[in-house]
Enzyme design. Structure first.
Site, PDB file in Angstrom:
ATOM      1  N   LYS A 146      27.131  53.961  65.417  1.00 54.99           N
ATOM      2  CA  LYS A 146      27.382  52.692  64.723  1.00 54.99           C
ATOM      3  C   LYS A 146      26.940  51.462  65.520  1.00 54.99           C
ATOM      4  CE  LYS A 146      31.418  53.969  61.922  1.00 54.99           C
ATOM      5  NZ  LYS A 146      32.764  53.546  61.532  1.00 54.99           N
ATOM      6  N   ASP A 168      33.401  48.704  56.612  1.00 53.87           N
ATOM      7  CA  ASP A 168      34.760  49.126  57.010  1.00 53.87           C
ATOM      8  C   ASP A 168      35.802  48.027  56.786  1.00 53.87           C
ATOM      9  OD1 ASP A 168      34.428  51.762  57.692  1.00 53.87           O
ATOM     10  OD2 ASP A 168      34.009  51.372  59.807  1.00 53.87           O
ATOM     11  N   ALA A 200      41.729  49.065  69.856  1.00 52.18           N
ATOM     12  CA  ALA A 200      40.718  48.023  70.099  1.00 52.18           C
ATOM     13  C   ALA A 200      39.314  48.619  70.096  1.00 52.18           C
ATOM     14  CB  ALA A 200      41.009  47.317  71.426  1.00 52.18           C
ATOM     15  N   ASN A 233      46.729  47.484  72.616  1.00 55.59           N
ATOM     16  CA  ASN A 233      45.867  48.628  72.943  1.00 55.59           C
ATOM     17  C   ASN A 233      46.246  49.206  74.295  1.00 55.59           C
ATOM     18  OD1 ASN A 233      43.637  50.323  72.229  1.00 55.59           O
ATOM     19  ND2 ASN A 233      42.470  49.366  73.890  1.00 55.59           N
ATOM     20  N   GLY A 285      36.066  50.484  67.614  1.00 58.34           N
ATOM     21  CA  GLY A 285      35.227  49.991  66.519  1.00 58.34           C
ATOM     22  C   GLY A 285      36.007  49.735  65.242  1.00 58.34           C
ATOM     23  N   LEU A 288      33.271  63.799  55.154  1.00 63.26           N
ATOM     24  CA  LEU A 288      33.679  63.981  53.754  1.00 63.26           C
ATOM     25  C   LEU A 288      32.799  63.161  52.810  1.00 63.26           C
ATOM     26  CD1 LEU A 288      37.548  63.657  54.283  1.00 63.26           C
ATOM     27  CD2 LEU A 288      36.277  65.758  53.832  1.00 63.26           C
TER      28      LEU A 288
HETATM   29  P1  NAP Z   1      37.212  54.424  69.084  1.00 59.93           P
HETATM   30  O1  NAP Z   1      36.225  53.294  69.080  1.00 59.93           O
HETATM   31  O2  NAP Z   1      36.947  55.624  69.906  1.00 59.93           O
HETATM   32  O3  NAP Z   1      38.646  53.803  69.512  1.00 59.93           O
HETATM   33  C1  NAP Z   1      39.744  54.625  69.712  1.00 59.93           C
HETATM   34  C2  NAP Z   1      41.001  53.786  69.910  1.00 59.93           C
HETATM   35  O4  NAP Z   1      42.112  54.685  70.019  1.00 59.93           O
HETATM   36  C3  NAP Z   1      40.996  52.952  71.173  1.00 59.93           C
HETATM   37  O5  NAP Z   1      41.716  51.758  70.956  1.00 59.93           O
HETATM   38  C4  NAP Z   1      41.746  53.850  72.170  1.00 59.93           C
HETATM   39  O6  NAP Z   1      42.382  53.158  73.218  1.00 59.93           O
HETATM   40  C5  NAP Z   1      42.791  54.443  71.263  1.00 59.93           C
HETATM   41  N1  NAP Z   1      43.318  55.694  71.778  1.00 59.93           N
HETATM   42  C6  NAP Z   1      42.684  56.891  71.822  1.00 59.93           C
HETATM   43  N2  NAP Z   1      43.497  57.834  72.371  1.00 59.93           N
HETATM   44  C7  NAP Z   1      44.658  57.196  72.694  1.00 59.93           C
HETATM   45  C8  NAP Z   1      45.877  57.620  73.283  1.00 59.93           C
HETATM   46  N3  NAP Z   1      46.070  58.892  73.651  1.00 59.93           N
HETATM   47  N4  NAP Z   1      46.867  56.713  73.431  1.00 59.93           N
HETATM   48  C9  NAP Z   1      46.690  55.427  73.054  1.00 59.93           C
HETATM   49  N5  NAP Z   1      45.551  54.959  72.495  1.00 59.93           N
HETATM   50  C10 NAP Z   1      44.551  55.834  72.319  1.00 59.93           C
HETATM   51  O7  NAP Z   1      37.438  54.974  67.606  1.00 59.93           O
HETATM   52  P2  NAP Z   1      37.312  54.170  66.231  1.00 59.93           P
HETATM   53  O8  NAP Z   1      35.945  54.357  65.681  1.00 59.93           O
HETATM   54  O9  NAP Z   1      37.826  52.803  66.440  1.00 59.93           O
HETATM   55  O10 NAP Z   1      38.285  55.024  65.276  1.00 59.93           O
HETATM   56  C11 NAP Z   1      39.694  55.031  65.467  1.00 59.93           C
HETATM   57  C12 NAP Z   1      40.366  55.875  64.400  1.00 59.93           C
HETATM   58  O11 NAP Z   1      40.197  55.276  63.119  1.00 59.93           O
HETATM   59  C13 NAP Z   1      39.774  57.286  64.281  1.00 59.93           C
HETATM   60  O12 NAP Z   1      40.827  58.187  64.091  1.00 59.93           O
HETATM   61  C14 NAP Z   1      38.913  57.216  63.037  1.00 59.93           C
HETATM   62  O13 NAP Z   1      38.791  58.458  62.379  1.00 59.93           O
HETATM   63  C15 NAP Z   1      39.718  56.231  62.192  1.00 59.93           C
HETATM   64  N6  NAP Z   1      38.896  55.548  61.197  1.00 59.93           N
HETATM   65  C16 NAP Z   1      39.239  55.680  59.891  1.00 59.93           C
HETATM   66  C17 NAP Z   1      38.509  55.042  58.922  1.00 59.93           C
HETATM   67  C18 NAP Z   1      38.914  55.185  57.481  1.00 59.93           C
HETATM   68  O14 NAP Z   1      38.072  54.942  56.609  1.00 59.93           O
HETATM   69  N7  NAP Z   1      40.156  55.554  57.198  1.00 59.93           N
HETATM   70  C19 NAP Z   1      37.392  54.256  59.273  1.00 59.93           C
HETATM   71  C20 NAP Z   1      37.069  54.123  60.630  1.00 59.93           C
HETATM   72  C21 NAP Z   1      37.828  54.778  61.581  1.00 59.93           C
HETATM   73  P3  NAP Z   1      41.602  52.837  74.607  1.00 59.93           P
HETATM   74  O15 NAP Z   1      40.773  51.617  74.328  1.00 59.93           O
HETATM   75  O16 NAP Z   1      42.690  52.604  75.571  1.00 59.93           O
HETATM   76  O17 NAP Z   1      40.762  54.042  74.922  1.00 59.93           O
END
Ligand code: NAP
Length: 280
Positions: free
Chosen positions: A68, A101, A126, A148, A128, A17
């Site tokens: 990233k 972020d 836990a 987590n 990024g 977006l």
């Molecule tokens: P990431 O590095 O892939 O981390 C994903 C996290 O979600 C991990 O802690 C993972 O746990 C957990 N997870 C995934 N599926 C799960 C499930 N079924 N049950 C329990 N835990 C689960 O992703 P990220 O970059 O940190 O992003 C995370 C979210 O934040 C995304 O939806 C992203 O779009 C959002 N985000 C939003 C913004 C914003 O500006 N609003 C900015 C950044 C990110 P495990 O470690 O156990 O795999």
């Protein structure tokens, strides 16, 4: 008139977006010589792929999934990016990479009058996004607990922040322990509840929420997640993550252009874009 170019790299990146948000800001400020676009770069050619925007005179880029962390090798990460372990914004004029972020989240919490200093905050996740959140929250004076699915990843996050930024104060818990701990703010940094799995929530069904708690859900597709609905049904307050997206983008906008962006307009454009997408 030469166009001043900025953009976002990712893979895939078509869903981003950011182009809509930044180009709307340029239009509102009559900055018709600026343009923001999306560039798809597969992970295996990141180094080569980066030459494209550099050689074409881009002023800077945002960096999204999955680059990233990998991009840190090709830019000079600043203190924040090193502490968080990820770069989401690059200024090619200096080749410095930063991470907006954490400040995007903290600025949005403050814009929503959510207290941080001295408060107990539970971070779910836990990855990024959680790393940026924990960094920002500890710097802003919160007591942080992390829950987590994969506990070892949360342990690693705590150890990394201690090593990279000498930040202590985050404890790893189970959700049960966290519910007893009694926090005033819960931040969902997992991808649970993200479209199309909109019925899923990282909060166990039936587990009570602490009284007066606020849930901040980084997930913004859908605008009102299952977690947010659960919290409100238990008398809490819920805020979606679109404001964080707008505010992390606003920090990058100001870094590249030196101009203060119209954050309210950026947020409104994001909301309208997602509402229209939902009607399709
Ligand atoms: P990431 O590095 O892939 O981390 C994903 C996290 O979600 C991990 O802690 C993972 O746990 C957990 N997870 C995934 N599926 C799960 C499930 N079924 N049950 C329990 N835990 C689960 O992703 P990220 O970059 O940190 O992003 C995370 C979210 O934040 C995304 O939806 C992203 O779009 C959002 N985000 C939003 C913004 C914003 O500006 N609003 C900015 C950044 C990110 P495990 O470690 O156990 O795999």
């Amino acid at each position: 008139m030469t166009t001043k170019r900025v953009g976002v790299i990712g893979f895939p990146v078509e869903h981003s977006l950011s182009p809509i948000m930044h180009n709307a800001a340029f239009a509102a400020l009559n900055m018709s010589d600026w343009h923001y676009d999306a560039m798809s770069i597969p992970p295996d050619i990141l180094r080569l792929g980066l030459r494209e925007p550099k050689n074409h005179g881009y002023i800077g880029i945002n960096v999204t999934v999955p680059h990233k962390e990998a991009i840190m090798e090709y830019v000079q990460p600043d203190e924040k990016a090193r502490a968080i372990g990820a770069v989401n914004t690059v200024d090619f004029r200096t080749n410095i990479g930063t991470n907006t972020d954490a400040d995007g989240l903290i600025n949005d919490l403050r814009a929503n009058q959510v207290r941080i200093r001295g408060q107990r905050v539970l971070v779910l996740g836990a990855g990024g996004a959680a790393r940026a959140a924990v960094y920002g929250l500890l710097r802003a004076g919160a007591d942080v607990a992390i829950v987590n699915r994969t506990k070892s990843r949360a342990d690693k996050l705590v150890a990394q922040l201690r090593a990279s930024a000498r930040l202590d104060g985050a404890a790893v818990m189970t959700l049960d322990q966290a519910a007893d701990w009694g926090m005033s703010l819960i931040i969902n940094c997992t991808s649970v509840g993200l479209h199309p799995h909109i019925e899923q929530s990282p909060w166990i069904h039936g587990l009570p929420f602490p009284e007066g708690v606020t849930v901040y859900d980084m997930v913004y597709r859908p605008a009102n997640t299952a977690l947010m609905q659960q919290c409100v049904a238990h008398g809490g307050r819920a805020i979606g993550g679109l404001g964080m997206l707008a505010r992390q983008g606003a920090i990058a906008f100001e870094l590249w252009t030196g101009v203060q962006p119209p954050i309210d307009l950026m947020l409104r454009v994001l909301q309208e874009t997602l509402e229209t997408a939902n009607e399709d």
